[in-house]
Design an enzyme around this catalytic site. Sequence first.
Site, PDB file in Angstrom:
ATOM      1  N   GLY A  47      37.276  45.932  50.969  1.00 44.41           N
ATOM      2  CA  GLY A  47      36.089  46.244  50.195  1.00 44.41           C
ATOM      3  C   GLY A  47      35.668  45.044  49.395  1.00 44.41           C
ATOM      4  N   PHE A  79      36.463  44.006  46.530  1.00 45.23           N
ATOM      5  CA  PHE A  79      37.430  43.301  45.684  1.00 45.23           C
ATOM      6  C   PHE A  79      38.561  42.669  46.482  1.00 45.23           C
ATOM      7  CE2 PHE A  79      35.637  46.632  42.985  1.00 45.23           C
ATOM      8  CZ  PHE A  79      35.009  45.818  42.070  1.00 45.23           C
ATOM      9  N   GLY A  80      38.678  43.066  47.690  1.00 44.60           N
ATOM     10  CA  GLY A  80      39.756  42.479  48.467  1.00 44.60           C
ATOM     11  C   GLY A  80      40.201  43.423  49.569  1.00 44.60           C
ATOM     12  N   ASP A 100      33.018  52.394  39.227  1.00 45.27           N
ATOM     13  CA  ASP A 100      32.792  52.266  40.661  1.00 45.27           C
ATOM     14  C   ASP A 100      33.054  53.594  41.371  1.00 45.27           C
ATOM     15  OD1 ASP A 100      31.994  50.935  42.897  1.00 45.27           O
ATOM     16  OD2 ASP A 100      33.889  49.879  43.221  1.00 45.27           O
TER      17      ASP A 100
END
Length: 669
Positions: free
Chosen positions: A359, A361-362, A475
Site C-alpha cells: 500500500g 506506506f510500504g 486512514d
Amino acid sequence: MFFKLFTLFFFLSFFWQCLKSSSQILDFTYNGFHAPLNNISIQGITTVTPNGLLKLTNTTMQRTGHAFYTNPIRFKDSPNGTVLSFSTTFVFAIHSESPILSSSGMAFVVSPSPRLPFGSPVQFLGLFNVTNHGKETNHVFAVELDTIMSIEFNDMNNNHVGIDINSLESVKSSSAGYWDEQDQFKNMTLISRKRMQVWIDYDGRTHRIDVSMAPFNENKPRKPLVSIVRDLSSVLLQDMFVGFSAATGSVLSEHFVLGWSFRVKGEALPLALLELPILPVWDLNSTRAHSFYKNWVPFISLLFIILLIFLVRFIVRRRRKFAEELENWETEFGKNRLRFKDLYYATKGFNDKNLLGSGGFGRVYRGLMPTMNKEIAVKRVSNESRQGLKEFVAEIVSIGQMSHRNIVPLLGYCRRRDELLLVYDYMPNGSLDKYLFNSHEVTLDWKQRFKVIKDVASGLFYLHEEWEQVVIHRDVKASNVLLDADNNGRLGDFGLAQLCNHGSDPQTTHIVGTLGYIAPDHIRTGRATTGTDVFAFGVLLLEIACGKRPIEIENESGERVLLVDFVFGFWMEGNILAAKDPNLGTEYDQREIEMVLKLGLLCSHSDPQARPIMRQVLHYLRGDAILPDFLPSDLRGSEMMFGIHHGFNESDMFTPGSSIACSILSGGR
Ligand SMILES: Nc1ncnc2c1ncn2[C@@H]1O[C@H](COP(=O)(O)OP(=O)(O)O)[C@@H](O)[C@H]1O
Ligand SMILES: *[C@@H]1O[C@H](CO)[C@@H](O)[C@H](O)[C@H]1NC(C)=O
Ligand SMILES: *[C@@H]1O[C@H](CO)[C@@H](O)[C@H](O)[C@H]1NC(C)=O
Ligand SMILES: *[C@@H]1O[C@H](CO)[C@@H](O)[C@H](O)[C@H]1NC(C)=O
Ligand SMILES: *[C@@H]1O[C@H](CO)[C@@H](O)[C@H](O)[C@H]1NC(C)=O
Ligand SMILES: *[C@@H]1O[C@H](CO)[C@@H](O)[C@H](O)[C@H]1NC(C)=O
Ligand SMILES: *[C@@H]1O[C@H](CO)[C@@H](O)[C@H](O)[C@H]1NC(C)=O
Ligand SMILES: [Mg+2]
C-alpha cells in the site's frame, strides 16, 4: 769428509723436498660429511643432510648438483711432468622413483676448476654441455655411473660404469657389476637403492686406470671391472680439483655419497664403513607428500585464506544486515521492540511469496514467529525523516497496548536505519476490499456486512472516545478493515498516517490519507480530526452497501464518478435502495440498507458540523436511536459540497497559490 758433507747435504735436500711435498695435500678421508663440513664446497641442488650424507641431488627435476674438495690437488710435480699415481674410493647409493628406470647418473670427476656451472643435466651428468662436449680443452677426467642409455654417446646399456676423458663417450665401459673370488661376474644395479663401493686407481708409472665396484661391505675385487692403459699427462694439469657431479632428468631420483677417501701417490686409505651415515629409506610416499606439500600447500593455504576472507565478509555482512540499532529512548519500549533477525527469518527473508500486499506506506509480509508459533503480518514502512520517529514510536507502542476486539493487535515494532517495521497479528481472512470489489470471489452477505459495519464503528468509537487519549485513525478505508478468523471486522493501520506528518515543515501541511476518503475540511484546514475520520467512515458505509469504490470511472466517458454523488442521485429520485450492491442476493433487511446508505451520506457530509460523532453512529447502527429524518435537500442545501462533487480531478484540488500542499498517498488501487 767431503763425501760425508755431500751425503748430509743430499739427505738434507731430500728431507727438504719431502717437507716441501708434505705441505701439498696428499690425502683426505671423509667417513660421512658431518658438520662442520671442512674443505667441501657444494653447488646446484646438492645438500648435506644433518646426519652427514652428501646428497648430490634431490627430487627436483632437470637439475645438476656438484661437490668438490676445495683445495687443489697437485697431480704433477712440474707443469710438463707426468701425472702421479692417485687412488680414490667412495660409497654411493642411487634412489630412483622407478625400480627399473632412472633419469641420469653420477660421476667422480677430476676437473681444472672446483665448479662446473655450465654442465647440463640429464645425459650430460652435469659434466659438459652441448658446446664444450668432447673438447680437449676441458681437461676433465671422470668415472661415470650411468643409469641411462644415451645412443649419442654410444652407451652400452642403462646400467654401466665408464671411464670418460673430456667426453661422455667413454673410452672404456662395462655393465655395472663385479668379479667375485671365483672370477664369476655378478651383475649389480646402480639404481637398486643399495649402498655400493667404488675404487679408482691410476698408476703413474704404467698409466693403468682400474675401476672396480662391489656391494657395500664386500672387499675390493681382485679383478677390476673396467681397466685401460692411458697416459693422463695430456689430460690433467698440474693442479686439479676432485669431486662429484650428478644430474636429474624427468624421473625422480636422488644421488648420495656416504664416504670418500682420496690419495695422491699411494692407495687411498680405506673407509671406516661402520662410521658411515645411515641411508634413508626411499619413501616415495613421503617424497610425493613433500612435493605435494611444496606444490599444493601454498595454493591450498591461499584458497583457505580466500575462503576465510569470504567467511569474514559474510559474517560481517550478516552482522551488519541484522544489526540492531537501539537508541537510548528506545529502551523504555524494550518489550515491544522485536529483533530484525527474527522478523527476517519469520518472513523467509521478506520473500515475495510471503507478500500480502503493498500500500501507500510500504509492503506487508506474512510470517510465522517460530518462538511464539504465531502468524504475523509485518509491515515495512520506509521512513526517510528520523525526526518525530521517537514520538511516533511512542504513539505506536501506546496504541499497541490497546486491546479491543475490533482493532488489529499490534505485537511490536522494529526500527532499522531508515525503515520501520510494524508487526501485527495476521488476519486470516484478509481485508474487506477483497470481498467488496471482487465480484468473482465470494462476497459477504448483508448480515455479515452489517456486522462488519458495527464492528468498525465500535472500533473507531473506541479510538475516538474509549481509549485514554483521542486517537485519530486518519486512514479509514476498506483495505484497512481486516477480517479475523471469526469474520469480525477489525480496524488496522491506525495512526500510521501520523508518521508522515511528523517532522515535516510546519509551513506546509501534508494531508495523508486515501483519495476519495479525505474530507473537504481536511483539505481546507490540513488538520485531521475525529470528524474527518467520520467522513471516511461514511464513505466506507456507502462502499459496503453499494459494493463500489469511492471513485469509480465510468466506462463510456472516462469521467470519474464519486460514490457519494452516485448514491445521492438515487436518493434524489426517491429510490435510494437502487444504489445497493447487486451482488447482495435476496437475504437482506431493506430498512437496514436504507439506514446505512443514509447514514453514509450523513457521515460524509461536506460540513463537519453536520456529521454525527461515532457515539451517535453506534446508537443508530444498534437501533438505540432512530436516524433523524432528513431530506436530500438538507444536504444539497448546504453548498459546502465543493467542486469534488462535480467531477473530481486533482488539478482542481491543488489550485495554484493554495496554501495547502497536499500529498495524497495510496491514491488508487
Ligand atoms: N494484519 C494483517 N493481516 C493480514 N493481511 C494484512 C494485514 N495487514 C495488511 N494486510 C494486507 O496487506 C495489504 C496491504 O496493506 P497496506 O500496506 O496497509 O496497504 P493499504 O491498506 O493501503 O491497502 C492489505 O490490503 C491487506 O490485504
Ligand atoms: C682442510 O684444509 C686444510 C688446509 O687448507 C687442512 O689443514 C685441513 O686438515 C683440511 N681438513 C680436512 C678435513 O681435510
Ligand atoms: C632441492 O635442493 C634445492 C637446493 O637446496 C632446493 O632449493 C630445492 O627446494 C630442493 N628440492 C626438493 C624437492 O627438495
Ligand atoms: C713445457 O712444454 C711447453 C711446450 O709443450 C714448453 O713451451 C715449455 O717450455 C715447457 N716447460 C718446461 C718447464 O719444460
Ligand atoms: C658450455 O660451457 C662453456 C664453458 O665450459 C660455456 O662457455 C658455454 O656458454 C656453455 N654453453 C652452453 C650452451 O651452456
Ligand atoms: C647381467 O647383465 C647383462 C647385461 O645386462 C646380462 O646380459 C646378463 O645376463 C646378466 N647376468 C646375470 C647373472 O644377471
Ligand atoms: C606408500 O603408499 C602406498 C599406498 O598409496 C602403500 O601401499 C605403501 O605401503 C606406502 N609405502 C610406504 C613406504 O609407506
Ligand atoms: Mg493498510
